[in-house]
Design an enzyme around this catalytic site. Sequence first.
Site, short mmCIF file in Angstrom:
data_model
loop_
_atom_site.label_atom_id
_atom_site.label_comp_id
_atom_site.label_asym_id
_atom_site.label_seq_id
_atom_site.Cartn_x
_atom_site.Cartn_y
_atom_site.Cartn_z
N ASN A 1 69.14 62.61 19.83
CA ASN A 1 68.98 61.94 21.12
C ASN A 1 67.54 61.94 21.62
O ASN A 1 67.15 61.06 22.39
CB ASN A 1 69.89 62.64 22.15
CG ASN A 1 69.64 62.16 23.56
OD1 ASN A 1 69.99 61.04 23.92
ND2 ASN A 1 69.00 62.99 24.37
N LYS B 1 63.50 51.80 18.11
CA LYS B 1 64.97 51.86 18.20
C LYS B 1 65.62 50.93 17.17
O LYS B 1 66.74 51.18 16.72
CB LYS B 1 65.43 51.51 19.62
CG LYS B 1 65.06 52.58 20.65
CD LYS B 1 65.64 53.93 20.27
CE LYS B 1 65.41 54.99 21.32
NZ LYS B 1 66.04 56.28 20.99
N ALA C 1 60.87 48.47 18.68
CA ALA C 1 60.62 48.64 17.24
C ALA C 1 61.12 49.99 16.76
O ALA C 1 61.72 50.10 15.69
CB ALA C 1 59.13 48.49 16.94
N TYR D 1 58.75 50.31 21.81
CA TYR D 1 59.99 51.07 21.98
C TYR D 1 61.14 50.39 21.25
O TYR D 1 61.92 51.04 20.55
CB TYR D 1 60.31 51.21 23.47
CG TYR D 1 61.55 52.02 23.76
CD1 TYR D 1 61.57 53.39 23.52
CD2 TYR D 1 62.69 51.41 24.28
CE1 TYR D 1 62.71 54.14 23.79
CE2 TYR D 1 63.83 52.15 24.55
CZ TYR D 1 63.84 53.52 24.31
OH TYR D 1 64.98 54.25 24.57
N SER E 1 69.26 51.99 20.92
CA SER E 1 69.23 51.34 22.24
C SER E 1 69.61 49.89 22.06
O SER E 1 69.40 49.31 20.99
CB SER E 1 67.83 51.44 22.86
OG SER E 1 67.73 50.61 24.00
#
Length: 248
Positions: free
Chosen positions: A90, A160, A158, A156, A143
């Site tokens: 996580n 995820k 990229a 971000y 995400s």
Amino acid sequence: MGELLKNKVCIVTGSTRGIGKEIACLFASEGAEVVVNGTKAGSADEWIEKSGYQEHLHPYYFDISDAFEVRRNVMMVKKQFGHIDILVNNAAVEFNELIGMISRENMEKMFKVNVYGMIEMIQTVSRIMGRNENGGSIINISSVVGLRGNSGQLVYSATKGAVVALTKSAAKELASKKIRVNAIAPGLTKTELMEQVDKEKLQGRIRNICMGRIAQPNDIAGGCLLLASDYSGYISGQVLAVDGCTIM
């Protein structure tokens, strides 16, 4: 107290607050021994004591982007409990920057934690899981922007998107060891970071959610519980979007 995860040992990275904290508490409520991870020493101690599950929540403070620290702490978990059954990757960092304004430093930080750190955890933990008779379950938090993209979140998104790709490859490679690997792709979720978001822009994003509300951390935790439990014993290589039917 439930028993869906009774006698299971879980590691939840980035679980001192927010979504990770909710996952850790839910897993503990279902009978698991849960390793709570964060980088800041002592950051979870207070809420663990007040949680009602303090006997099942075990803080381990280390940086997942440090390969040596990952190996050292995972082996400590193995020594303490004897086995590891579930890993929830996580931990993540997020910087939102428009094209032309993207910082190389922030780019490297996001890939270092969101991708390289996750791979390091999978490599290290899967070696231990592979010795279990029934394998184990690895759950990677991606995400919705990793699936559909979003303005202002190129890097971000990229990282995820990379989580989705590595999940599918790891699932294929680890299937022979009875290790299932899946991803959760949360939509817009109410966390502490949400307090910093422009209210008008937030309402615009909520209008794109068919269910008419943003996710709560327990919504994401529920999806993780499904993939961690034996009810998903034949599910691997999948990406579960927990986004209230978000249109992008």
